[in-house]
Design an enzyme around this catalytic site. Structure first.
Site, PDB file in Angstrom:
ATOM      1  N   HIS A 183      94.765  42.486  56.876  1.00 29.25           N
ATOM      2  CA  HIS A 183      94.632  43.238  58.117  1.00 29.25           C
ATOM      3  C   HIS A 183      93.187  43.750  58.214  1.00 29.25           C
ATOM      4  O   HIS A 183      92.529  43.936  57.185  1.00 29.25           O
ATOM      5  CB  HIS A 183      95.632  44.401  58.078  1.00 29.25           C
ATOM      6  CG  HIS A 183      95.644  45.241  59.298  1.00 29.25           C
ATOM      7  ND1 HIS A 183      94.770  46.291  59.478  1.00 29.25           N
ATOM      8  CD2 HIS A 183      96.429  45.203  60.401  1.00 29.25           C
ATOM      9  CE1 HIS A 183      95.011  46.861  60.644  1.00 29.25           C
ATOM     10  NE2 HIS A 183      96.016  46.221  61.225  1.00 29.25           N
ATOM     11  N   PRO A 184      92.665  44.013  59.396  1.00 33.70           N
ATOM     12  CA  PRO A 184      91.262  44.438  59.531  1.00 33.70           C
ATOM     13  C   PRO A 184      90.846  45.678  58.731  1.00 33.70           C
ATOM     14  O   PRO A 184      89.663  45.852  58.464  1.00 33.70           O
ATOM     15  CB  PRO A 184      91.114  44.691  61.034  1.00 33.70           C
ATOM     16  CG  PRO A 184      92.086  43.756  61.651  1.00 33.70           C
ATOM     17  CD  PRO A 184      93.260  43.727  60.712  1.00 33.70           C
ATOM     18  N   VAL A 185      91.779  46.521  58.308  1.00 38.39           N
ATOM     19  CA  VAL A 185      91.372  47.700  57.534  1.00 38.39           C
ATOM     20  C   VAL A 185      91.405  47.460  56.025  1.00 38.39           C
ATOM     21  O   VAL A 185      91.178  48.380  55.252  1.00 38.39           O
ATOM     22  CB  VAL A 185      92.217  48.953  57.887  1.00 38.39           C
ATOM     23  CG1 VAL A 185      92.041  49.314  59.343  1.00 38.39           C
ATOM     24  CG2 VAL A 185      93.672  48.757  57.524  1.00 38.39           C
ATOM     25  N   LYS A 186      91.663  46.232  55.604  1.00 35.18           N
ATOM     26  CA  LYS A 186      91.711  45.926  54.174  1.00 35.18           C
ATOM     27  C   LYS A 186      90.356  45.394  53.689  1.00 35.18           C
ATOM     28  O   LYS A 186      89.398  45.317  54.441  1.00 35.18           O
ATOM     29  CB  LYS A 186      92.830  44.908  53.903  1.00 35.18           C
ATOM     30  CG  LYS A 186      94.212  45.372  54.330  1.00 35.18           C
ATOM     31  CD  LYS A 186      94.587  46.734  53.764  1.00 35.18           C
ATOM     32  CE  LYS A 186      96.027  47.113  53.974  1.00 35.18           C
ATOM     33  NZ  LYS A 186      96.447  47.355  55.350  1.00 35.18           N
ATOM     34  N   MET A 187      90.273  45.012  52.408  1.00 32.13           N
ATOM     35  CA  MET A 187      89.004  44.620  51.787  1.00 32.13           C
ATOM     36  C   MET A 187      88.367  43.408  52.463  1.00 32.13           C
ATOM     37  O   MET A 187      87.159  43.353  52.646  1.00 32.13           O
ATOM     38  CB  MET A 187      89.182  44.292  50.288  1.00 32.13           C
ATOM     39  CG  MET A 187      89.364  45.513  49.408  1.00 32.13           C
ATOM     40  SD  MET A 187      90.826  46.497  49.788  1.00 32.13           S
ATOM     41  CE  MET A 187      92.132  45.336  49.645  1.00 32.13           C
TER      42      MET A 187
END
Length: 198
Positions: A183-187
């Site tokens: 997801h866009p908020v992951k590494m």
């Protein structure tokens, strides 16, 4: 709470795929799976559309069903519990350690002792590596394995690149399956996406 970084190289990589013969399920998917497996030290990796789906598939793979019991931590995204509920299982929680924000190993051990006495041991436990801070999986596994064949699914949605006891999270050395999120908020991000390693 976070923002992805997309550079020109990323945009070119996506454009190249969009111009290719395969825009889904093509050679880039296999390449991605192979690279992640190599990086974490797993034998297999399977990419899917989300970590939520990955968690659900893990529960299906270990045959979680109605009236089975699955434990996780209350300090997580709802998917860590919902994956078992989708299969008809009962969900229960092991509280967190206030220092690590991960599942408390002391409370886990105490809860397993009580569950054994009540003949209500879980079929699976889902520890969550919260905010990239890994659970001590070697110790976790030692505690759990004393109580029989309880499956361990690591929710490593936040933890690509993390290590526990110098072992890469995702190698499954101390678990049966591990889930990652892209997801866009992951590494790293694939806009949406998830992966199972085993």
């Amino acid at each position: 709470y976070s923002c992805q970084i997309i550079d020109d190289k990323d945009i070119k990589a996506v454009s190249d795929v969009m111009r290719d013969e395969f825009i889904t399920q093509g050679p880039k998917v296999n390449e991605f799976e192979t690279k992640i497996a190599r990086i974490v030290g797993a034998k297999y990796s399977i990419s899917v559309n989300s970590a939520t789906t990955a968690l659900h598939l893990c529960c299906l793979a270990i045959e979680i069903k109605k009236n089975d019991i699955v434990w996780t931590t209350p300090n997580s995204f709802v998917a860590s519990a919902n994956c078992a509920l989708y299969c008809g299982a009962e969900i229960d929680f092991v509280d967190i350690d206030t220092k690590t924000r991960n599942m408390s190993l002391d409370l886990l051990n105490e809860k397993l002792i009580i569950a054994k006495k009540l003949n209500k041991l879980p079929k699976a436990i889902i520890p969550v590596h919260f905010s990239g801070n890994p659970v001590d999986m070697e110790q976790f596994s030692k505690i759990v394995k004393k109580f029989g064949d309880i499956k361990i699914i690591e929710d490593a949605s936040h933890a690509l690149g993390a290590k526990s006891s110098e072992i890469n999270i995702g190698s499954c050395k101390f678990s049966d399956l591990t889930v990652f999120s892209f997801h866009p908020v992951k590494m790293i991000t694939t806009a949406e996406g998830g992966m199972v390693t085993t």
